[in-house]
Write a protein that holds these residues in place. Structure first.
Motif, PDB file in Angstrom:
ATOM      1  N   GLY A   1       0.284  -1.586  -0.087  1.00 38.09           N
ATOM      2  CA  GLY A   1      -0.123  -0.267   0.305  1.00 38.09           C
ATOM      3  C   GLY A   1       0.839   0.905   0.046  1.00 38.09           C
ATOM      4  O   GLY A   1       0.344   2.575   0.302  1.00 38.09           O
TER       5      GLY A   1
ATOM      6  N   PHE B   1       2.828   5.867  -3.682  1.00 41.52           N
ATOM      7  CA  PHE B   1       3.133   6.859  -4.453  1.00 41.52           C
ATOM      8  C   PHE B   1       3.298   5.956  -5.389  1.00 41.52           C
ATOM      9  O   PHE B   1       4.099   6.188  -6.649  1.00 41.52           O
ATOM     10  CB  PHE B   1       4.664   7.247  -4.121  1.00 41.52           C
ATOM     11  CG  PHE B   1       5.638   6.406  -3.670  1.00 41.52           C
ATOM     12  CD1 PHE B   1       6.002   5.160  -4.329  1.00 41.52           C
ATOM     13  CD2 PHE B   1       5.889   6.281  -2.357  1.00 41.52           C
ATOM     14  CE1 PHE B   1       7.038   4.378  -3.603  1.00 41.52           C
ATOM     15  CE2 PHE B   1       5.880   5.495  -1.580  1.00 41.52           C
ATOM     16  CZ  PHE B   1       6.864   4.500  -2.021  1.00 41.52           C
ATOM     17  N   CYS B   2       2.884   4.523  -5.064  1.00 34.83           N
ATOM     18  CA  CYS B   2       2.713   3.533  -6.377  1.00 34.83           C
ATOM     19  C   CYS B   2       1.613   2.975  -7.118  1.00 34.83           C
ATOM     20  O   CYS B   2       0.526   2.301  -6.353  1.00 34.83           O
ATOM     21  CB  CYS B   2       3.803   2.020  -5.199  1.00 34.83           C
ATOM     22  SG  CYS B   2       3.858   1.134  -6.083  1.00 34.83           S
TER      23      CYS B   2
HETATM   24  S1  SF4 Z   1       6.763  -0.053  -3.602  1.00 33.31           S
HETATM   25 FE1  SF4 Z   1       4.550  -0.843  -4.620  1.00 33.31          FE
HETATM   26  S2  SF4 Z   1       5.067  -2.998  -5.389  1.00 33.31           S
HETATM   27 FE2  SF4 Z   1       6.755  -2.037  -4.159  1.00 33.31          FE
HETATM   28  S3  SF4 Z   1       6.335  -2.419  -1.726  1.00 33.31           S
HETATM   29 FE3  SF4 Z   1       5.256  -0.241  -2.037  1.00 33.31          FE
HETATM   30  S4  SF4 Z   1       3.336  -0.858  -2.625  1.00 33.31           S
HETATM   31 FE4  SF4 Z   1       4.291  -2.389  -2.887  1.00 33.31          FE
END
Ligand code: SF4
Length: 290
Positions: A65, A68-69
């Motif tokens: 969570g 920014f992703c």
């Molecule tokens: S950056 Fe994105 S893929 Fe990586 S741990 Fe955080 S939510 Fe998961």
């Protein structure tokens, strides 16, 4: 974060792959997989000075969570099997014309939350009778799952470690990456230090630069102090904006100033030029959008 208006995949993808997009800007290729039960995952093949690297997913979606992703916004669907991870490797290798220089577990998902399958995939990829791809050319990237870092350190595997620090401000980090509440920054740094000691490798720290949030020279000074004494390299990643994001990327001048402070403090620091952002294939943009 990616919205439903994200990239449209073309229809020329090879069998077994649900979609393929290639950046007109830098040739980055993003593949969308739909596994047997429909669980999606994406992998990316990146090209730089005649070398190709593959960015593989370890999970379909992600439970961590991070705000920014785009993957974090998807939520978690399931862990990928070792076979599903190696299938991505094979497809990326085809994209690269049979030759890959490096592999990073930095796509969708948190590798240490699916460590048994990721480890199995690493062993299959590096096995002489498997894909014979050197472990030293593979990097596992984590948001900071402390038990996972410790397990890798003790495993004897030769794969490298990258840790996403996100910000140098401990209070701010939990707001951006909720996993920090479970594994706070000081514990993550202590585990990284232990990894360096046991593996005799250096560690990569990833630092995403958000405009006005964590990109001041003061933040850079704080970061230099945090990593003091750790055998590390820092990758600065200007934030890759997705459609619905509340954040903005740092400008080039500000990013360079940030880098200068770190280099001045004796920290090996690289400013990454992001690739594939026009097809939402850059860091933090993978959302398996149709
Ligand atoms: S950056 Fe994105 S893929 Fe990586 S741990 Fe955080 S939510 Fe998961």
């Amino acid at each position: 974060m990616e919205t439903g208006e994200g990239p449209q995949y073309n229809k020329t993808a090879p069998d077994g792959i649900a979609g393929r997009r290639v950046s007109a800007v830098d040739g980055t290729a993003k593949l969308l997989f739909k596994f047997n039960d429909g669980a999606p995952a994406e992998s990316v093949t990146l090209f730089n000075k005649g070398r190709a690297s593959a960015c593989l997913s370890s999970q379909s979606g992600c439970a961590c969570g991070c705000r920014f992703c785009a993957t974090g916004a998807l939520g978690f669907r399931r862990d990928l099997t070792a076979a599903e991870i190696t299938a991505q490797f094979e497809a990326c290798r085809r994209e690269a014309g049979g030759k890959l220089s490096s592999v990073v577990f930095m796509g969708m998902g948190e590798p240490f939350l699916n460590w048994e399958n990721v480890k199995r995939a690493i062993l299959v990829l590096s096995e002489q009778k498997g894909f014979n791809f050197p472990q030293s050319k593979m990097t596992v990237s984590t948001i900071g799952i402390v038990p996972g870092i410790k397990e890798l350190a003790a495993s004897g595997l030769k794969v490298k470690l990258a840790v996403s620090l996100v910000t140098s401000d401990a209070g701010q980090r939990a707001g951006l990456a909720p996993m920090d509440k479970k594994y706070p920054l000081p514990e993550v740094l202590a585990a990284a230090r232990e990894y360096c000691r046991l593996s005799r490798n250096s560690v990569f720290f990833e630092y995403v630069l958000f405009d006005g949030l964590n990109d001041s020279p003061r933040c850079a000074g704080k970061l230099a102090a945090l990593v003091e004494g750790i055998d590390c390299k820092i990758n600065l990643i200007p934030y890759n904006r997705s459609a619905a994001s509340e954040f903005l990327p740092s400008g080039e001048a500000r990013a360079k100033e940030f880098q200068k402070v770190l280099i001045g403090a004796g920290v090996r620091t690289y400013l990454r030029r992001e690739k594939g952002s026009d097809i939402l294939a850059a860091c933090g943009q993978l959302a398996a959008a149709k």
